[in-house]
Design an enzyme around this catalytic site. Structure first.
Site, mmCIF file in Angstrom:
data_model
loop_
_atom_site.group_PDB
_atom_site.id
_atom_site.type_symbol
_atom_site.label_atom_id
_atom_site.label_comp_id
_atom_site.label_asym_id
_atom_site.label_seq_id
_atom_site.Cartn_x
_atom_site.Cartn_y
_atom_site.Cartn_z
ATOM 1 N N GLY A 180 -31.993 3.515 6.655
ATOM 2 C CA GLY A 180 -31.382 3.642 5.325
ATOM 3 C C GLY A 180 -30.086 2.865 5.274
ATOM 4 C CG ASP A 195 -2.142 0.852 1.074
ATOM 5 O OD1 ASP A 195 -3.251 0.294 1.034
ATOM 6 O OD2 ASP A 195 -2.017 2.089 0.965
ATOM 7 C CB THR A 228 -13.412 2.110 -7.346
ATOM 8 O OG1 THR A 228 -14.199 1.198 -6.557
ATOM 9 C CG2 THR A 228 -12.313 1.354 -8.026
ATOM 10 C CB ALA A 285 -21.159 -8.320 4.067
ATOM 11 C CB CYS A 337 -20.552 -1.750 -1.603
ATOM 12 S SG CYS A 337 -18.878 -2.290 -1.338
ATOM 13 N NE ARG A 375 -15.278 2.699 3.469
ATOM 14 C CZ ARG A 375 -14.578 1.830 2.756
ATOM 15 N NH1 ARG A 375 -13.952 2.227 1.672
ATOM 16 N NH2 ARG A 375 -14.507 0.569 3.127
HETATM 17 C C1 UDX Z 1 -22.360 -5.141 0.851
HETATM 18 C C2 UDX Z 1 -22.705 -6.518 0.238
HETATM 19 O O1 UDX Z 1 -23.550 -7.233 1.154
HETATM 20 C C3 UDX Z 1 -21.435 -7.310 -0.068
HETATM 21 O O2 UDX Z 1 -21.751 -8.519 -0.711
HETATM 22 C C4 UDX Z 1 -20.533 -6.460 -0.964
HETATM 23 O O3 UDX Z 1 -19.318 -7.126 -1.216
HETATM 24 C C5 UDX Z 1 -20.252 -5.125 -0.318
HETATM 25 O O4 UDX Z 1 -21.483 -4.446 -0.013
HETATM 26 P P1 UDX Z 1 -21.616 -4.299 3.255
HETATM 27 O O5 UDX Z 1 -21.794 -2.926 2.675
HETATM 28 O O6 UDX Z 1 -20.370 -4.597 3.998
HETATM 29 O O7 UDX Z 1 -21.742 -5.401 2.093
HETATM 30 O O8 UDX Z 1 -22.830 -4.581 4.280
HETATM 31 P P2 UDX Z 1 -24.309 -5.146 4.174
HETATM 32 O O9 UDX Z 1 -24.469 -6.166 5.216
HETATM 33 O O10 UDX Z 1 -24.687 -5.520 2.800
HETATM 34 O O11 UDX Z 1 -25.166 -3.886 4.638
HETATM 35 C C6 UDX Z 1 -25.228 -2.684 3.868
HETATM 36 C C7 UDX Z 1 -26.173 -1.695 4.518
HETATM 37 O O12 UDX Z 1 -27.524 -2.131 4.408
HETATM 38 C C8 UDX Z 1 -25.929 -1.485 6.027
HETATM 39 O O13 UDX Z 1 -26.077 -0.123 6.342
HETATM 40 C C9 UDX Z 1 -27.018 -2.314 6.673
HETATM 41 O O14 UDX Z 1 -27.358 -1.859 7.961
HETATM 42 C C10 UDX Z 1 -28.161 -2.104 5.679
HETATM 43 N N1 UDX Z 1 -29.178 -3.171 5.716
HETATM 44 C C11 UDX Z 1 -28.837 -4.453 5.426
HETATM 45 C C12 UDX Z 1 -30.505 -2.843 6.010
HETATM 46 O O15 UDX Z 1 -30.827 -1.681 6.258
HETATM 47 N N2 UDX Z 1 -31.441 -3.839 6.009
HETATM 48 C C13 UDX Z 1 -31.142 -5.146 5.714
HETATM 49 O O16 UDX Z 1 -32.058 -5.982 5.716
HETATM 50 C C14 UDX Z 1 -29.792 -5.463 5.414
HETATM 51 P P1 ADP Z 2 -11.735 -0.893 -0.180
HETATM 52 O O1 ADP Z 2 -12.939 -0.814 0.726
HETATM 53 O O2 ADP Z 2 -12.119 -0.954 -1.635
HETATM 54 O O3 ADP Z 2 -10.762 -1.945 0.204
HETATM 55 P P2 ADP Z 2 -10.039 1.130 1.071
HETATM 56 O O4 ADP Z 2 -10.105 2.615 0.936
HETATM 57 O O5 ADP Z 2 -10.320 0.495 2.388
HETATM 58 O O6 ADP Z 2 -10.997 0.545 -0.073
HETATM 59 O O7 ADP Z 2 -8.590 0.619 0.650
HETATM 60 C C1 ADP Z 2 -7.952 0.932 -0.543
HETATM 61 C C2 ADP Z 2 -6.445 1.039 -0.278
HETATM 62 O O8 ADP Z 2 -5.786 1.157 -1.545
HETATM 63 C C3 ADP Z 2 -6.018 2.251 0.540
HETATM 64 O O9 ADP Z 2 -5.306 1.804 1.676
HETATM 65 C C4 ADP Z 2 -5.116 3.075 -0.407
HETATM 66 O O10 ADP Z 2 -4.015 3.669 0.260
HETATM 67 C C5 ADP Z 2 -4.640 1.990 -1.365
HETATM 68 N N1 ADP Z 2 -4.190 2.485 -2.671
HETATM 69 C C6 ADP Z 2 -4.840 3.293 -3.535
HETATM 70 N N2 ADP Z 2 -4.126 3.465 -4.662
HETATM 71 C C7 ADP Z 2 -2.982 2.742 -4.521
HETATM 72 C C8 ADP Z 2 -1.837 2.488 -5.345
HETATM 73 N N3 ADP Z 2 -1.731 3.015 -6.560
HETATM 74 N N4 ADP Z 2 -0.860 1.673 -4.839
HETATM 75 C C9 ADP Z 2 -0.975 1.137 -3.606
HETATM 76 N N5 ADP Z 2 -2.028 1.322 -2.807
HETATM 77 C C10 ADP Z 2 -3.026 2.114 -3.245
#
Ligand code: UDX
Ligand code: ADP
Length: 477
Positions: free
Chosen positions: A270, A35, A90, A163, A275, A345
């Site tokens: 919400g 990183d 991203t 997740a 993601c 986030r």
């Molecule tokens: C999500 C996807 O589940 C995962 O497959 C993908 O790789 C990344 O995005 P994540 O964001 O970590 O994972 O959490 P997730 O458990 O999906 O919850 C997302 C949001 O939805 C949270 O804020 C959660 O509290 C909310 N949620 C989830 C609800 O409000 N109601 C539900 O029934 C389920």
């Molecule tokens: P994700 O949830 O997708 O894993 P994060 O923000 O938690 O995203 O992590 C992404 C990581 O990638 C960060 O620690 C950032 O410093 C690293 N990163 C971004 N661009 C580069 C790069 N060109 N080379 C090495 N590390 C990078």
């Protein structure tokens, strides 16, 4: 190609846990996670990992400095590796073309350019970060335009479905592993090499292979479908509140239909997380670029309902507190986007806090995992509040829930942390101003019990009897 060394570019929420599990399950492979961030790598090498995930500490401790290494030496990592995962962030673009919707691919591009610069032998390059469809083509174009003699690349798509909060379990027992690649002899060979890595612990029938674009789109589609279920049940929650139906009962009723299923039907304040919003917006942008405005509008509505739900909940707080929260102390319980993670986030709590701050409320926040600095970083983000002084003046982060609620008008549950259910609500009630309110944005508390204690309770998708109607005898005397 036999994979002996893997490099993972990006030690974040995706790269860190997924490569720790690969190292744990594949003792015959050396995994280097690299990183740009010196601080993040130092944390991965310390006793306090940069992310909190149940079970992760034990796995990292077992394999770190054996076949799992964390380093800032990106060049060495790339040079030595047979296979490189790109796990960089991203985020949604904040300016320029596609602002607010398209994914910003600058980190992906920079990782691809680093690979092109440093690679001295052929590599399989795997995009794991969630990317717009056709991103693999952009990576291929950069690699091939800068190709050195004798160095060949195959670019695969291997989206990560973990997740947060259940990352280790999701990685150890994935529903499926998806691998997309070019349908050429070289592409199929590269796919096989990655299949071999996963077969160290994932049954072959759970590893699905396909073409690159299907794989990239499947990730966006999976997140869009999950987000859409939450927006659908949240839309129903508004109908419930107007009609007297109970959203939990409705969710249970529809979830028992085996065609619908019962997961992701929990109404809430919400969805948040890094993601859902990003990926749905990304899909909307893709559809617009493909001249599919009706499809774009369909998916945009998933985001609109999510914003509507947060706004609706905040408005309810303001309305209940006699249409003004100016200078009123309000306790926010939970700041992470869901329980069992310290990640904030896109957390609904950020928006609820923002709407209350806009009205001049004094906010006290308690979260069992989120650091104070992180809360202030989120609240002073230019998209949330550009008046840092105001945030500092009106927001206090506490490390005790009872102190958080003292002298406050209301407790607002934004995250479904288990410990919130176990608190002594009588004790909380006694120190609050009266009428004391609880706004349960996660449907986790025993509402009847709270009403009997004297609280005025408001929740999502259900009308409750007011405390002033159903006052316990002690309170009326
Ligand atoms: C999500 C996807 O589940 C995962 O497959 C993908 O790789 C990344 O995005 P994540 O964001 O970590 O994972 O959490 P997730 O458990 O999906 O919850 C997302 C949001 O939805 C949270 O804020 C959660 O509290 C909310 N949620 C989830 C609800 O409000 N109601 C539900 O029934 C389920
Ligand atoms: P994700 O949830 O997708 O894993 P994060 O923000 O938690 O995203 O992590 C992404 C990581 O990638 C960060 O620690 C950032 O410093 C690293 N990163 C971004 N661009 C580069 C790069 N060109 N080379 C090495 N590390 C990078």
């Amino acid at each position: 190609m036999t994979i002996k060394k893997i490099c993972c570019i990006g030690a974040g929420y995706v790269g860190g846990p997924s490569c720790s599990v690969i190292a744990y399950k594949c003792p015959d492979i050396t995994v280097n996670v690299v990183d740009l961030s010196v601080q993040r790598i130092a944390q991965w090498n310390s006793d306090t990992l940069p992310i909190f995930e149940p079970g992760l500490d034990a796995i990292v401790k077992q394999v770190r400095n054996k076949n799992l290494f964390f380093s800032t030496d990106i060049t060495a990592g790339i040079k030595e590796a047979d296979l490189i995962f790109i796990c960089v962030n991203t985020p949604t673009k904040s300016f320029g073309l596609g602002k607010g919707r398209a994914a910003d691919l600058k980190y992906i591009e920079s990782a691809a350019r680093m690979i092109a610069k440093d690679a001295t032998q052929s590599k399989i390059v795997v995009e794991k970060s969630t990317v717009p469809v056709k991103a693999a083509e952009s990576i291929s174009n950069i690699l091939r335009a800068n190709q050195k003699p004798g160095v060949k690349y195959q670019v695969l798509s291997n989206p990560e479905f973990l997740a947060e909060g259940t990352a280790v379990k999701d990685l150890l027992e994935p529903d499926r592993v998806l691998i997309g690649g070019e349908q050429t002899p070289e592409g199929l060979q590269a796919i096989e090499s990655l299949v071999w890595v996963y077969q160290h612990w994932v049954p072959k029938e759970n590893v699905i292979t396909m073409n690159t674009w299907s794989s990239e789109l499947s990730k966006l589609a999976a997140n869009a479908f999950l987000a859409q279920r939450i927006s659908s049940i949240n839309a129903m929650s508004a109908v419930c509140e107007c009609t007297g139906a109970d959203v939990s009962e409705v969710a249970h009723a529809i979830g028992t239909d085996s065609r619908i299923g019962n997961k992701f039907l929990k109404a809430s304040v919400g969805f948040g997380g890094s993601c859902f919003q990003k990926d749905v917006l990304n899909l909307v942008y893709l559809c617009e670029c493909l001249n599919l405005p009706e499809v774009a509008a369909y998916w945009q509505q998933v985001i609109n309902i999510n914003e509507y739900q947060r706004r609706r909940f905040a408005n309810r707080i303001i309305e209940c507190l006699f249409n003004t929260v100016t200078d009123k102390k309000i306790a926010i319980f939970g700041f992470s986007f869901k329980k069992d993670t310290g990640d904030t986030r896109e957390s609904a709590a950020i928006y609820i806090t923002k709407y209350l701050l806009d009205e001049g409320a004094q906010i006290r926040i308690y979260d069992p995992k989120v650091e104070t600095d992180q809360i202030f970083r989120e609240l002073t983000h230019p998209m949330i509040c550009d008046d840092e002084e105001k945030v500092k003046r009106l927001v206090t982060v506490c490390n005790d829930p009872y102190v958080t609620a003292e002298d406050s008008y209301a407790i607002v549950i934004c995250t479904e942390w288990d410990e919130f259910v176990t608190y002594d609500y009588k004790r909380l009630y006694d120190t609050m101003l009266k009428p004391a309110y609880v706004f349960d944005g996660r449907l986790i508390l025993d509402h009847e019990k709270l009403i009997n204690l004297g609280f005025h309770v408001e929740t999502i998708g259900k009308r409750l009897i007011r405390a002033n109607v159903h006052r316990p005898i002690a309170a009326t005397n």
